[in-house]
Design an enzyme around this catalytic site. Structure first.
Site, PDB file in Angstrom:
ATOM      1  N   HIS A   1       0.840  -1.195   0.000  1.00  0.00           N
ATOM      2  CA  HIS A   1       0.000   0.000   0.000  1.00  0.00           C
ATOM      3  C   HIS A   1       0.878   1.248   0.000  1.00  0.00           C
ATOM      4  CE1 HIS A   1      -3.947  -1.848   1.718  1.00  0.00           C
ATOM      5  NE2 HIS A   1      -3.351  -2.680   0.888  1.00  0.00           N
TER       6      HIS A   1
ATOM      7  N   GLU B   1       0.786   3.954   1.759  1.00  0.00           N
ATOM      8  CA  GLU B   1       1.208   4.422   3.082  1.00  0.00           C
ATOM      9  C   GLU B   1       2.388   3.628   3.622  1.00  0.00           C
ATOM     10  OE1 GLU B   1      -3.427   4.477   3.389  1.00  0.00           O
ATOM     11  OE2 GLU B   1      -1.915   3.471   2.160  1.00  0.00           O
TER      12      GLU B   1
ATOM     13  N   CYS C   1      -6.652   1.989   5.530  1.00  0.00           N
ATOM     14  CA  CYS C   1      -7.221   0.691   5.908  1.00  0.00           C
ATOM     15  C   CYS C   1      -6.691   0.304   7.297  1.00  0.00           C
ATOM     16  CB  CYS C   1      -6.821  -0.365   4.878  1.00  0.00           C
ATOM     17  SG  CYS C   1      -5.069  -0.836   4.970  1.00  0.00           S
TER      18      CYS C   1
ATOM     19  N   CYS D   1      -2.745  -0.070   7.357  1.00  0.00           N
ATOM     20  CA  CYS D   1      -2.021   1.194   7.254  1.00  0.00           C
ATOM     21  C   CYS D   1      -2.217   2.053   8.494  1.00  0.00           C
ATOM     22  CB  CYS D   1      -2.415   1.924   5.985  1.00  0.00           C
ATOM     23  SG  CYS D   1      -1.884   1.030   4.496  1.00  0.00           S
TER      24      CYS D   1
END
Length: 167
Positions: free
Chosen positions: A61, A63, A91, A94
């Site tokens: 991801h 992040e 999410c 993260c």
């Protein structure tokens, strides 16, 4: 104790635009267009964009990449005094990374009704049961961030429809 943002509105817009630029890098690779940057004392020290499809790694991801790069830049796992900007509400994974790395402030663009844990489904980042809590602000350039995602998925559906019609 309620925290307040340490940034001006102009700074928020500037850094979210940098996150949007990262999202566009993901989009250029046919990845879901999500981008993130981490800021320390007014300087971007971490950048990332979604790479799940290319890596076939669920943790790829935006992040997470930005957090790793920022930690390397500071030579520390603690990202105190840092702000994280991301185009889509974080999410659970993260948000957990932000808590564990002690990110001080989190700003996001579009809300995520299916997986957002910075206020939509829950707010992990401000949960008092954790030893660290971050300031959270959503809706920064929300329409632009949301349109990146909407247009991306609309194009995928159109390609699938065209392919099925040609079969």
């Amino acid at each position: 104790m309620e925290r307040e943002s340490q940034l001006t509105e102009e700074e928020k817009l500037f850094f979210m635009q940098a996150a949007i630029a990262e999202a566009k890098k993901a989009e250029a690779l046919a990845e879901v267009p999500i981008g993130a940057v981490i800021v320390y004392h007014g300087e971007i020290i971490g950048r990332g964009h979604n790479l799940r499809e290319h890596s076939q790694d669920a943790t790829s991801h935006a992040e997470m990449f930005a957090i790793r790069e920022a930690c390397q830049h500071l030579d520390s796992w603690r990202l105190e005094e840092c702000q994280l900007f991301v185009t889509l509400e974080p999410c659970p994974m993260c948000s957990g990374g932000m808590i564990l790395s002690r990110v001080e402030e989190v700003y996001f663009g579009a809300y995520d009704p299916k997986g957002g844990t910075a206020g939509t489904l829950m707010n992990l980042l401000t949960d008092e049961r954790f030893n660290h809590r971050a300031y959270v602000e959503g809706g920064i350039l929300e329409e632009e961030c949301g349109m990146l995602l909407t247009n991306f998925f609309r194009a995928i559906r159109a390609r699938k429809k065209k392919t099925s019609q040609n079969e």
